[in-house]
Design an enzyme around this catalytic site. Structure first.
Site, PDB file in Angstrom:
ATOM      1  CB  ALA A 164      -0.931   0.006   1.213  1.00 48.62           C
ATOM      2  CG  ASP A 165       2.737   5.082  -1.393  1.00 49.20           C
ATOM      3  OD1 ASP A 165       3.673   4.945  -0.580  1.00 49.20           O
ATOM      4  OD2 ASP A 165       2.507   6.147  -1.983  1.00 49.20           O
TER       5      ASP A 165
END
Length: 208
Positions: A67-68
């Site tokens: 994720a970012d």
């Protein structure tokens, strides 16, 4: 008890805590070595998607979760504050205005099949005084945070309005993450235990 085969491609303690909240415990945690510098004229949504995909590609495992998150003021991607000057600048920009928080979630399996979601949330800050900013700086929780703040901490008192995913603003949208993991047959630990041992009480139903 770890969730069999799941690798979390993130060293973020917040993402581990969020996963634990829905009963997911990674078998391994790997911090991928990925350049997170935004490209020239790159839009926030494109940026988080690219970085999350890069993180997932940099790690091997049966199922990899990456994720970012980015905080954006208009088209501008605010930095993950590493210095007090950066954090103060971010808070000055966010003070009294609405901004967006984008989080991309990518799940990939060993064969390279990728599924992903991008969650867009709207956050409005109250107008901050110099004293507000000074007090927040003194606590130190701004360090390493996108946009110079963490909504799950002291900065919660600055938030006038939130539309979207609270957990997404923290760093991992749980509804979307749970749905993606289910598509790879990754379930909460309690569900796994109940399947292995039918004598256990039925899991409590959860509405996402």
């Amino acid at each position: 008890m770890p969730t069999s085969g799941l690798v979390l491609a993130s060293a973020s303690p917040r993402r581990r805590e969020l996963l634990a909240q829905i009963g997911i415990v990674p078998e391994r945690i790997v911090a991928p070595d990925v350049d997170e510098t935004p490209r020239r004229h790159e839009l926030p949504r494109d940026y988080v998607q690219r970085v999350a995909r890069s993180k997932a590609a940099a790690v091997t495992g049966a199922v990899v979760l990456a994720a970012d998150t980015a905080v954006a003021a208009g088209r501008r991607i605010l930095p993950k504050a590493e210095t007090e000057a950066e954090a103060r600048a971010c808070l000055g920009i966010l003070s009294g205005r609405r901004h967006r928080v984008y989080t991309a979630v990518v799940v990939a399996d060993a064969s390279g099949v990728i599924r992903e979601r991008i969650v867009d949330s709207v956050v409005t800050f109250a107008r901050l005084t110099l004293a507000d900013i000074d007090m927040y700086m003194a606590g130190g929780e701004w360090r390493g945070k996108a946009g110079g703040y963490g909504i799950q901490g002291e900065a919660a008192r600055f938030i006038r309005f939130l539309s979207g995913s609270y957990s997404g603003v923290v760093g991992l949208p749980l509804f979307e993450t749970a749905q993606l993991l289910r598509s790879y047959n990754v379930w909460p630990v309690r569900d796994e235990l109940a399947t292995a041992n039918p004598s256990l009480p039925e899991p409590i139903a959860t509405t996402f």
